[in-house]
Design a protein around this motif. Structure first.
Motif, PDB file in Angstrom:
ATOM      1  N   UNK A 151       0.835  -1.204   0.000  1.00  0.00           N
ATOM      2  CA  UNK A 151       0.000   0.000   0.000  1.00  0.00           C
ATOM      3  C   UNK A 151       0.873   1.259   0.000  1.00  0.00           C
ATOM      4  N   UNK A 152       1.921   1.244   0.823  1.00  0.00           N
ATOM      5  CA  UNK A 152       2.771   2.421   0.955  1.00  0.00           C
ATOM      6  C   UNK A 152       3.507   2.771  -0.318  1.00  0.00           C
ATOM      7  N   UNK A 153       4.032   1.767  -1.017  1.00  0.00           N
ATOM      8  CA  UNK A 153       4.762   2.024  -2.259  1.00  0.00           C
ATOM      9  C   UNK A 153       3.830   2.640  -3.301  1.00  0.00           C
ATOM     10  N   UNK A 154       2.614   2.128  -3.362  1.00  0.00           N
ATOM     11  CA  UNK A 154       1.636   2.674  -4.312  1.00  0.00           C
ATOM     12  C   UNK A 154       1.310   4.125  -3.957  1.00  0.00           C
ATOM     13  N   UNK A 155       1.178   4.404  -2.659  1.00  0.00           N
ATOM     14  CA  UNK A 155       0.898   5.761  -2.193  1.00  0.00           C
ATOM     15  C   UNK A 155       2.050   6.699  -2.528  1.00  0.00           C
ATOM     16  N   UNK A 156       3.282   6.240  -2.284  1.00  0.00           N
ATOM     17  CA  UNK A 156       4.470   7.052  -2.595  1.00  0.00           C
ATOM     18  C   UNK A 156       4.562   7.297  -4.101  1.00  0.00           C
ATOM     19  N   UNK A 157       4.236   6.280  -4.890  1.00  0.00           N
ATOM     20  CA  UNK A 157       4.267   6.427  -6.345  1.00  0.00           C
ATOM     21  C   UNK A 157       3.273   7.486  -6.802  1.00  0.00           C
ATOM     22  N   UNK A 158       2.050   7.446  -6.269  1.00  0.00           N
ATOM     23  CA  UNK A 158       1.048   8.449  -6.612  1.00  0.00           C
ATOM     24  C   UNK A 158       1.511   9.846  -6.190  1.00  0.00           C
ATOM     25  N   UNK A 159       2.109   9.936  -4.984  1.00  0.00           N
ATOM     26  CA  UNK A 159       2.595  11.226  -4.496  1.00  0.00           C
ATOM     27  C   UNK A 159       3.698  11.762  -5.392  1.00  0.00           C
ATOM     28  N   UNK A 160       4.574  10.852  -5.839  1.00  0.00           N
ATOM     29  CA  UNK A 160       5.676  11.262  -6.714  1.00  0.00           C
ATOM     30  C   UNK A 160       5.152  11.794  -8.053  1.00  0.00           C
ATOM     31  N   UNK A 161       4.177  11.122  -8.606  1.00  0.00           N
ATOM     32  CA  UNK A 161       3.633  11.558  -9.898  1.00  0.00           C
ATOM     33  C   UNK A 161       2.846  12.850  -9.753  1.00  0.00           C
ATOM     34  N   UNK A 175       0.658  25.495 -19.515  1.00  0.00           N
ATOM     35  CA  UNK A 175       0.188  24.598 -18.455  1.00  0.00           C
ATOM     36  C   UNK A 175      -1.095  23.860 -18.818  1.00  0.00           C
ATOM     37  N   UNK A 176      -1.846  24.393 -19.767  1.00  0.00           N
ATOM     38  CA  UNK A 176      -3.099  23.740 -20.164  1.00  0.00           C
ATOM     39  C   UNK A 176      -2.843  22.405 -20.861  1.00  0.00           C
ATOM     40  N   UNK A 177      -1.637  22.224 -21.366  1.00  0.00           N
ATOM     41  CA  UNK A 177      -1.308  20.967 -22.051  1.00  0.00           C
ATOM     42  C   UNK A 177      -0.846  19.884 -21.073  1.00  0.00           C
ATOM     43  N   UNK A 178      -0.724  20.236 -19.794  1.00  0.00           N
ATOM     44  CA  UNK A 178      -0.256  19.289 -18.770  1.00  0.00           C
ATOM     45  C   UNK A 178      -1.458  18.672 -18.071  1.00  0.00           C
ATOM     46  N   UNK A 179      -1.482  17.339 -17.998  1.00  0.00           N
ATOM     47  CA  UNK A 179      -2.584  16.628 -17.360  1.00  0.00           C
ATOM     48  C   UNK A 179      -2.029  15.591 -16.385  1.00  0.00           C
ATOM     49  N   UNK A 180      -2.777  15.354 -15.318  1.00  0.00           N
ATOM     50  CA  UNK A 180      -2.373  14.383 -14.305  1.00  0.00           C
ATOM     51  C   UNK A 180      -2.719  12.965 -14.752  1.00  0.00           C
ATOM     52  N   UNK A 181      -1.737  12.073 -14.685  1.00  0.00           N
ATOM     53  CA  UNK A 181      -1.936  10.667 -15.026  1.00  0.00           C
ATOM     54  C   UNK A 181      -1.207   9.823 -13.982  1.00  0.00           C
ATOM     55  N   UNK A 182      -1.936   9.366 -12.976  1.00  0.00           N
ATOM     56  CA  UNK A 182      -1.316   8.633 -11.871  1.00  0.00           C
ATOM     57  C   UNK A 182      -0.862   7.234 -12.282  1.00  0.00           C
ATOM     58  N   UNK A 183      -1.688   6.530 -13.030  1.00  0.00           N
ATOM     59  CA  UNK A 183      -1.302   5.174 -13.458  1.00  0.00           C
ATOM     60  C   UNK A 183      -1.175   4.230 -12.273  1.00  0.00           C
ATOM     61  N   UNK A 184      -0.632   3.059 -12.536  1.00  0.00           N
ATOM     62  CA  UNK A 184      -0.453   2.047 -11.493  1.00  0.00           C
ATOM     63  C   UNK A 184       0.780   1.218 -11.815  1.00  0.00           C
ATOM     64  N   UNK A 185       1.660   1.091 -10.817  1.00  0.00           N
ATOM     65  CA  UNK A 185       2.876   0.313 -10.959  1.00  0.00           C
ATOM     66  C   UNK A 185       2.743  -0.948 -10.117  1.00  0.00           C
TER      67      UNK A 185
END
Length: 225
Positions: A151-161, A175-185
């Motif tokens: 759980x923690x690694x996934x949380x850290x990954x989301x925080x990093x992205x 900045x309008x061309x920048x979008x958030x994409x969290x994904x999953x590792x």
């Protein structure tokens, strides 16, 4: 017979070092647990202070990953070998606060993962150091470590992205061309599952040891007679 005894002694001493390391590691990881909790609380306090700060850009202290080059431009390091340069006059107080918040999010996420890992490692090592390697709680602690990593690694990954997204969104012109994409590792999830499996292996071995070393009731009666 003598050869068998020598092999038996060798097997007994082969992993004895883990007991010594556990005696050293148990208090160290317990201290780390408290340090990570303190770090998490400190992140909250700093975030509140930064929220209340209202000063000029020149007077505010820059966060570690942000540097000023004369009065020409700021450099912001976002990781993965990427650095963003922004003109000096284009950076506002809110932008510097954004960098600080982003770094606090990263530190807080890491502390959230490492605090329970350190606690359960400390408890596991304490049992081993006290001569209780077959304590069934050891399996539970190992499983908890696996869950914390997963759980923690996934949380850290989301925080990093989110950290990368926040900085790029703030300092890139378009900045309008920048979008958030969290994904999953799945790397952290897989490691966590492997640790959990190891916990079940430890639990199974401990249960077998308890059963095999238990004295049957009828045998006890015979000994008493």
């Amino acid at each position: 017979m003598e050869v068998e005894n020598n092999v038996s002694k060798k097997n007994r001493s082969q992993y004895r070092m883990v007991s010594v390391l556990s005696k050293i590691g148990a208090p160290i990881f317990k201290i780390l647990y408290y340090l990570f909790i303190a770090g998490l609380v400190l992140c909250g306090i700093i975030a509140l202070i930064i929220f209340l700060v209202n000063t000029s850009v020149e007077k505010i202290m820059l966060p570690p990953l942000m540097t000023l080059h004369g009065h020409d431009y700021y450099s912001i390091f976002i990781g993965n070998g990427i650095r963003i340069d922004t003109a000096y006059e284009a950076v506002k107080l809110a932008d510097i606060k954004t960098v600080i918040y982003a770094e606090l999010i990263m530190i807080a996420a890491f502390c959230c993962m490492m605090a329970p890992v350190s606690l359960f490692l400390s408890q596991l090592m304490k049992n081993i150091a006290n001569g209780a390697p077959y304590n069934l709680k050891n399996a539970r602690y190992t499983i908890y470590i696996g869950l914390s990593v997963m759980v923690g690694y996934t949380f850290v990954l989301f925080a990093r992205r989110f950290y990368n997204y926040l900085l790029v969104k703030t300092f890139v012109a378009d900045s309008d061309a920048i979008h958030l994409s969290l994904g999953l590792d799945f790397g952290g999830i897989l490691i966590g599952l492997l640790i959990i499996f190891l916990g079940y292996v430890i639990g199974h071995a401990s249960e077998r040891h308890v059963v095999e070393t238990a004295v049957p009731e009828n045998h006890t009666d015979i000994v008493q007679k």
